[in-house]
Design a protein around this motif. Structure first.
Motif, PDB file in Angstrom:
ATOM      1  N   GLY A 121       6.222  -6.367 -33.948  1.00 31.62           N
ATOM      2  CA  GLY A 121       7.283  -6.958 -33.366  1.00 31.62           C
ATOM      3  C   GLY A 121       6.855  -6.643 -31.712  1.00 31.62           C
ATOM      4  O   GLY A 121       7.721  -7.338 -30.829  1.00 31.62           O
ATOM      5  N   SER A 122       5.977  -5.801 -31.426  1.00 31.68           N
ATOM      6  CA  SER A 122       5.499  -5.693 -30.053  1.00 31.68           C
ATOM      7  C   SER A 122       4.937  -6.829 -29.596  1.00 31.68           C
ATOM      8  O   SER A 122       4.190  -7.489 -30.017  1.00 31.68           O
ATOM      9  N   PHE A 123       4.898  -7.096 -28.105  1.00 28.82           N
ATOM     10  CA  PHE A 123       4.020  -8.264 -27.669  1.00 28.82           C
ATOM     11  C   PHE A 123       3.636  -8.093 -25.985  1.00 28.82           C
ATOM     12  O   PHE A 123       4.363  -7.164 -25.477  1.00 28.82           O
ATOM     13  N   ALA A 124       2.881  -8.795 -25.468  1.00 29.01           N
ATOM     14  CA  ALA A 124       2.493  -8.740 -24.277  1.00 29.01           C
ATOM     15  C   ALA A 124       2.461 -10.235 -23.670  1.00 29.01           C
ATOM     16  O   ALA A 124       2.257 -11.186 -24.399  1.00 29.01           O
ATOM     17  N   ILE A 125       2.767 -10.451 -22.468  1.00 28.28           N
ATOM     18  CA  ILE A 125       2.775 -11.650 -21.730  1.00 28.28           C
ATOM     19  C   ILE A 125       1.939 -11.432 -20.314  1.00 28.28           C
ATOM     20  O   ILE A 125       2.039 -10.533 -19.780  1.00 28.28           O
ATOM     21  N   SER A 126       1.276 -12.363 -19.994  1.00 30.83           N
ATOM     22  CA  SER A 126       0.567 -12.270 -18.821  1.00 30.83           C
ATOM     23  C   SER A 126       0.628 -13.600 -18.128  1.00 30.83           C
ATOM     24  O   SER A 126       0.771 -14.676 -18.513  1.00 30.83           O
ATOM     25  N   ILE A 127       0.559 -13.544 -16.717  1.00 34.35           N
ATOM     26  CA  ILE A 127       0.369 -14.591 -15.961  1.00 34.35           C
ATOM     27  C   ILE A 127      -0.509 -14.546 -15.042  1.00 34.35           C
ATOM     28  O   ILE A 127      -0.829 -13.442 -14.169  1.00 34.35           O
ATOM     29  N   LEU A 128      -1.583 -15.598 -14.742  1.00 38.74           N
ATOM     30  CA  LEU A 128      -2.705 -15.414 -13.625  1.00 38.74           C
ATOM     31  C   LEU A 128      -2.251 -16.572 -12.680  1.00 38.74           C
ATOM     32  O   LEU A 128      -2.160 -17.734 -12.973  1.00 38.74           O
ATOM     33  N   LYS A 129      -1.860 -16.091 -11.658  1.00 41.72           N
ATOM     34  CA  LYS A 129      -1.528 -16.976 -10.496  1.00 41.72           C
ATOM     35  C   LYS A 129      -2.478 -16.934  -9.171  1.00 41.72           C
ATOM     36  O   LYS A 129      -3.330 -15.975  -8.935  1.00 41.72           O
ATOM     37  N   HIS A 130      -2.461 -17.794  -8.431  1.00 36.39           N
ATOM     38  CA  HIS A 130      -2.857 -18.257  -7.179  1.00 36.39           C
ATOM     39  C   HIS A 130      -2.346 -17.112  -6.051  1.00 36.39           C
ATOM     40  O   HIS A 130      -1.039 -17.191  -6.038  1.00 36.39           O
ATOM     41  N   ALA A 131      -3.049 -16.474  -5.635  1.00 35.41           N
ATOM     42  CA  ALA A 131      -2.390 -14.870  -4.597  1.00 35.41           C
ATOM     43  C   ALA A 131      -1.989 -15.746  -3.321  1.00 35.41           C
ATOM     44  O   ALA A 131      -1.718 -14.959  -2.426  1.00 35.41           O
ATOM     45  N   GLU A 132      -2.336 -16.944  -3.062  1.00 34.16           N
ATOM     46  CA  GLU A 132      -2.309 -17.676  -1.702  1.00 34.16           C
ATOM     47  C   GLU A 132      -2.685 -17.123  -0.827  1.00 34.16           C
ATOM     48  O   GLU A 132      -2.070 -16.723   0.436  1.00 34.16           O
ATOM     49  N   THR A 133      -3.797 -16.776  -0.829  1.00 29.84           N
ATOM     50  CA  THR A 133      -4.678 -16.209   0.391  1.00 29.84           C
ATOM     51  C   THR A 133      -5.844 -17.087   0.758  1.00 29.84           C
ATOM     52  O   THR A 133      -6.082 -18.243  -0.216  1.00 29.84           O
ATOM     53  N   GLU A 134      -6.568 -17.127   1.766  1.00 28.33           N
ATOM     54  CA  GLU A 134      -7.536 -17.839   1.999  1.00 28.33           C
ATOM     55  C   GLU A 134      -8.868 -17.838   1.078  1.00 28.33           C
ATOM     56  O   GLU A 134      -9.456 -18.723   1.192  1.00 28.33           O
ATOM     57  N   ALA A 135      -8.878 -16.654   0.792  1.00 29.25           N
ATOM     58  CA  ALA A 135      -9.936 -16.260  -0.390  1.00 29.25           C
ATOM     59  C   ALA A 135      -9.680 -16.945  -1.697  1.00 29.25           C
ATOM     60  O   ALA A 135     -10.398 -16.684  -2.530  1.00 29.25           O
ATOM     61  N   ASP A 136      -8.601 -17.501  -1.969  1.00 24.17           N
ATOM     62  CA  ASP A 136      -8.267 -17.926  -3.114  1.00 24.17           C
ATOM     63  C   ASP A 136      -8.463 -16.997  -4.286  1.00 24.17           C
ATOM     64  O   ASP A 136      -8.766 -17.127  -5.278  1.00 24.17           O
ATOM     65  N   GLU A 137      -7.800 -15.688  -3.870  1.00 23.68           N
ATOM     66  CA  GLU A 137      -7.734 -14.601  -4.891  1.00 23.68           C
ATOM     67  C   GLU A 137      -6.763 -14.921  -6.019  1.00 23.68           C
ATOM     68  O   GLU A 137      -5.709 -15.433  -5.855  1.00 23.68           O
ATOM     69  N   CYS A 138      -7.057 -14.398  -7.237  1.00 24.31           N
ATOM     70  CA  CYS A 138      -5.982 -14.454  -8.419  1.00 24.31           C
ATOM     71  C   CYS A 138      -5.275 -13.015  -8.522  1.00 24.31           C
ATOM     72  O   CYS A 138      -6.001 -12.154  -8.539  1.00 24.31           O
ATOM     73  N   CYS A 139      -3.934 -13.188  -8.783  1.00 22.58           N
ATOM     74  CA  CYS A 139      -3.128 -12.177  -8.954  1.00 22.58           C
ATOM     75  C   CYS A 139      -3.003 -12.082 -10.425  1.00 22.58           C
ATOM     76  O   CYS A 139      -2.523 -13.276 -11.201  1.00 22.58           O
ATOM     77  N   ARG A 140      -3.372 -10.961 -11.123  1.00 21.87           N
ATOM     78  CA  ARG A 140      -3.076 -11.033 -12.797  1.00 21.87           C
ATOM     79  C   ARG A 140      -1.964  -9.882 -12.985  1.00 21.87           C
ATOM     80  O   ARG A 140      -2.286  -8.876 -12.678  1.00 21.87           O
ATOM     81  N   GLU A 141      -0.949 -10.648 -13.622  1.00 19.52           N
ATOM     82  CA  GLU A 141       0.078  -9.575 -14.092  1.00 19.52           C
ATOM     83  C   GLU A 141       0.422  -9.572 -15.462  1.00 19.52           C
ATOM     84  O   GLU A 141       0.182 -10.545 -16.200  1.00 19.52           O
ATOM     85  N   PHE A 142       0.683  -8.234 -16.011  1.00 14.77           N
ATOM     86  CA  PHE A 142       0.831  -8.021 -17.482  1.00 14.77           C
ATOM     87  C   PHE A 142       2.044  -7.494 -17.452  1.00 14.77           C
ATOM     88  O   PHE A 142       2.561  -6.498 -16.719  1.00 14.77           O
ATOM     89  N   PHE A 143       2.932  -7.791 -18.585  1.00 16.04           N
ATOM     90  CA  PHE A 143       4.074  -7.469 -18.914  1.00 16.04           C
ATOM     91  C   PHE A 143       3.947  -7.098 -20.663  1.00 16.04           C
ATOM     92  O   PHE A 143       3.887  -7.784 -21.336  1.00 16.04           O
ATOM     93  N   VAL A 144       4.335  -5.958 -21.076  1.00 23.25           N
ATOM     94  CA  VAL A 144       4.250  -5.357 -22.348  1.00 23.25           C
ATOM     95  C   VAL A 144       5.583  -4.672 -22.736  1.00 23.25           C
ATOM     96  O   VAL A 144       6.186  -3.835 -22.113  1.00 23.25           O
ATOM     97  N   TYR A 145       5.844  -5.401 -23.904  1.00 22.59           N
ATOM     98  CA  TYR A 145       7.101  -5.090 -24.506  1.00 22.59           C
ATOM     99  C   TYR A 145       7.013  -4.183 -26.180  1.00 22.59           C
ATOM    100  O   TYR A 145       6.006  -4.838 -26.685  1.00 22.59           O
ATOM    101  N   GLU A 146       7.615  -3.436 -26.295  1.00 26.71           N
ATOM    102  CA  GLU A 146       7.525  -2.636 -27.701  1.00 26.71           C
ATOM    103  C   GLU A 146       8.364  -3.787 -28.747  1.00 26.71           C
ATOM    104  O   GLU A 146       8.096  -3.433 -29.694  1.00 26.71           O
ATOM    105  N   GLY A 147       9.334  -4.406 -28.051  1.00 24.97           N
ATOM    106  CA  GLY A 147       9.833  -5.486 -29.331  1.00 24.97           C
ATOM    107  C   GLY A 147      11.107  -6.021 -28.424  1.00 24.97           C
ATOM    108  O   GLY A 147      11.235  -5.580 -27.344  1.00 24.97           O
ATOM    109  N   VAL A 148      11.939  -6.637 -29.103  1.00 25.89           N
ATOM    110  CA  VAL A 148      13.109  -7.152 -28.507  1.00 25.89           C
ATOM    111  C   VAL A 148      14.070  -7.397 -29.639  1.00 25.89           C
ATOM    112  O   VAL A 148      13.826  -7.737 -30.723  1.00 25.89           O
ATOM    113  N   GLU A 149      15.442  -7.210 -29.145  1.00 25.71           N
ATOM    114  CA  GLU A 149      16.330  -7.419 -30.454  1.00 25.71           C
ATOM    115  C   GLU A 149      16.518  -8.911 -30.760  1.00 25.71           C
ATOM    116  O   GLU A 149      16.191  -9.592 -30.070  1.00 25.71           O
ATOM    117  N   GLU A 150      17.026  -8.975 -32.108  1.00 20.91           N
ATOM    118  CA  GLU A 150      17.318 -10.227 -32.823  1.00 20.91           C
ATOM    119  C   GLU A 150      18.254 -11.094 -31.851  1.00 20.91           C
ATOM    120  O   GLU A 150      19.132 -10.712 -31.408  1.00 20.91           O
TER     121      GLU A 150
END
Length: 213
Positions: A121-150
């Motif tokens: 029941g655990s899961f993780a979600i990720s988003i890889l986003k443009h960091a809106e910099t001149e160097a076109d850097e990538c911002c990598r965000e991770f969200f980790v969950y032990e689960g969620v109620e029904e």
């Protein structure tokens, strides 16, 4: 907790979206161009893939033809692009996401959104986003969950709504209600929705606008 149907009904173009809940996951694609709308979901041995509904009208397969859903051992990987294959090849969700960046479709720089669901029941979600910099850097965000109620889940999409350029999703995944598959399909904008994958306790359904679902 927000009402997912209200969020979708009030947004004509969230783009591609993932909702992960208790023993269920939803993934949909939308399209504004003829090339994006010329797609359907088809099953594979380990998940699903996108396919051109009319191959003669396929203009550019990059970024629109990929495997959104694949099994990785006893886990399920769901993403909005070919990073699904990278994650499965690496056999590691985080390492796979760290090897990728946002999509090269400036000025939108569409985020890559990904998730992995485990049997406990655990899961993780990720988003890889443009960091809106001149160097076109990538911002990598991770969200980790032990689960969620029904009856609840977490929602993430590529865009906040329609626009030129398209505004990327911002903030953390949104905790939402988990409607039934038919309700999700009905709530998506009828002009822009393309396909929907639903997996409820292992039962998979595919909805394709081109096939009249």
């Amino acid at each position: 907790m927000q009402d997912l149907l209200e969020l979708l009904e009030g947004n004509p173009y969230p783009g591609r979206g993932i909702v992960v809940g208790h023993k269920r996951v939803y993934y949909w694609i939308m399209g504004r161009s003829a090339n994006s709308r010329n797609r359907i979901f088809v099953p594979t041995d380990d998940g699903i893939r996108t396919e051109a509904y009319d191959p003669s009208k396929l203009e550019d397969p990059s970024l629109i033809i990929y495997h959104p859903v694949r099994a990785m051992g006893d886990a399920l990987v769901v993403t909005n692009g070919d990073q699904t294959d990278t994650i499965v090849e690496e056999n590691d969700f985080f390492r796979g996401c760290l090897k990728r960046r946002f999509e090269p479709d400036g000025p939108n720089f569409t985020p890559r959104i990904s998730s992995i669901l485990h049997p406990d029941g655990s899961f993780a979600i990720s988003i890889l986003k443009h960091a809106e910099t001149e160097a076109d850097e990538c911002c990598r965000e991770f969200f980790v969950y032990e689960g969620v109620e029904e009856g609840a889940g977490y929602f993430i999409s590529t865009y906040q709504g329609d626009g030129n350029p398209l505004p990327s999703f911002a903030g953390e995944p949104i905790k939402v209600t988990m409607p039934e598959p038919n309700e999700i399909w009905a709530a998506l904008n009828k002009d822009n929705k393309v396909s929907l994958y639903t997996n409820v306790e292992g039962t998979v359904r595919l909805f394709n606008a081109r096939e009249g679902e």
